[in-house]
Design a protein around this motif. Structure first.
Motif, PDB file in Angstrom:
ATOM      1  N   UNK A   1       0.705  -1.234   0.127  1.00 40.81           N
ATOM      2  CA  UNK A   1      -0.114  -0.024  -0.001  1.00 40.81           C
ATOM      3  C   UNK A   1       0.784   1.380  -0.012  1.00 40.81           C
ATOM      4  N   UNK A   2       2.231   1.352   0.242  1.00 36.88           N
ATOM      5  CA  UNK A   2       2.834   2.454   0.133  1.00 36.88           C
ATOM      6  C   UNK A   2       3.067   2.783  -1.186  1.00 36.88           C
ATOM      7  N   UNK A   3       2.704   2.080  -2.255  1.00 34.64           N
ATOM      8  CA  UNK A   3       2.751   2.522  -3.735  1.00 34.64           C
ATOM      9  C   UNK A   3       1.458   2.174  -4.241  1.00 34.64           C
ATOM     10  N   UNK A   4       0.941   3.020  -5.114  1.00 35.46           N
ATOM     11  CA  UNK A   4      -0.228   2.720  -5.691  1.00 35.46           C
ATOM     12  C   UNK A   4       0.144   1.620  -6.821  1.00 35.46           C
ATOM     13  N   UNK A   5      -0.829   1.104  -7.456  1.00 34.82           N
ATOM     14  CA  UNK A   5      -0.774   0.097  -8.575  1.00 34.82           C
ATOM     15  C   UNK A   5       0.177   0.678  -9.607  1.00 34.82           C
ATOM     16  N   UNK A   6      -0.492   1.850 -10.140  1.00 36.33           N
ATOM     17  CA  UNK A   6       0.207   2.475 -11.182  1.00 36.33           C
ATOM     18  C   UNK A   6       1.445   2.856 -10.742  1.00 36.33           C
ATOM     19  N   UNK A   7       2.051   3.349  -9.586  1.00 34.07           N
ATOM     20  CA  UNK A   7       3.371   3.510  -9.443  1.00 34.07           C
ATOM     21  C   UNK A   7       4.209   2.291  -9.233  1.00 34.07           C
ATOM     22  N   UNK A   8       3.639   1.215  -8.869  1.00 38.96           N
ATOM     23  CA  UNK A   8       4.422  -0.134  -8.817  1.00 38.96           C
ATOM     24  C   UNK A   8       4.755  -0.536 -10.244  1.00 38.96           C
ATOM     25  N   UNK A   9       3.743  -0.286 -11.060  1.00 38.00           N
ATOM     26  CA  UNK A   9       3.946  -0.632 -12.540  1.00 38.00           C
ATOM     27  C   UNK A   9       4.814   0.205 -13.121  1.00 38.00           C
ATOM     28  N   UNK A  10       5.020   1.389 -13.001  1.00 36.79           N
ATOM     29  CA  UNK A  10       5.736   2.364 -13.548  1.00 36.79           C
ATOM     30  C   UNK A  10       7.276   2.071 -13.286  1.00 36.79           C
TER      31      UNK A  10
END
Length: 169
Positions: free
Chosen positions: A131-140
């Motif tokens: 949860x520290x990163x959004x899905x889109x942040x993790x993907x990027x």
């Protein structure tokens, strides 16, 4: 793995482990309760690999168990932590910085093909961020990671003056 009851005097306590003076020229790093033994096994493997690659690091001397907690025996480096040297003589901090730079260069000059590739470790860390990163942040972040060269150089990952003991060698 031998069980050891007397470790010697406590030298330091970190986030994950305690370090004890254990005989002449050796320290025992013992995990604190609740930390995974696999992490210590991985550390032992890394210490052996970087030492074999010629990086100046304390040599691994075996594994132990103390009160059900896994431990690693390491060569003791008699010296001073670099950050303490800087605090004691701040006007000479440029010399410590130069020494840290030479150490950094020596680490990155060494090849570590038997180590887990950094891209794999970073990808796992990105996944574990939860949860520290959004899905889109993790993907990027993972997409950016795929573009990086893998290489075979040793990478410390946490090199700073608080993690360097300046000894005779």
């Amino acid at each position: 793995i031998p069980a050891v009851t007397d470790l010697g005097p406590l030298l330091a306590t970190g986030r994950t482990a305690e370090v004890f003076a254990h005989g002449k020229g050796t320290v025992a790093k013992v995990l604190l309760p609740g930390f995974d033994a696999a992490a210590l096994e991985n550390e032992a493997r890394i210490v052996e690999a970087v030492s074999a690659a010629g990086v100046p690091t304390p040599a691994a001397r075996g594994r132990i168990e103390h009160d059900g907690r896994p431990g690693l025996l390491l060569e003791r480096v008699d010296g001073q932590v670099m950050v303490e040297r800087i605090a004691a003589r701040p006007l000479r901090s440029h010399r410590e910085a130069a020494e840290l730079g030479r150490l950094h260069a020596a680490i990155h000059a060494a090849s570590g093909p038997e180590l887990t590739p950094i891209k794999e470790r970073l990808a796992a860390s990105i996944d574990e961020a939860g949860g520290a990163l959004t899905y889109s942040e993790r993907d990027a972040a993972k997409q950016r990671l795929l573009k990086l060269d893998g290489g075979d150089r040793v990478l410390h990952g946490d090199l700073h003056p608080g993690n360097v003991i300046v000894g005779p060698n």
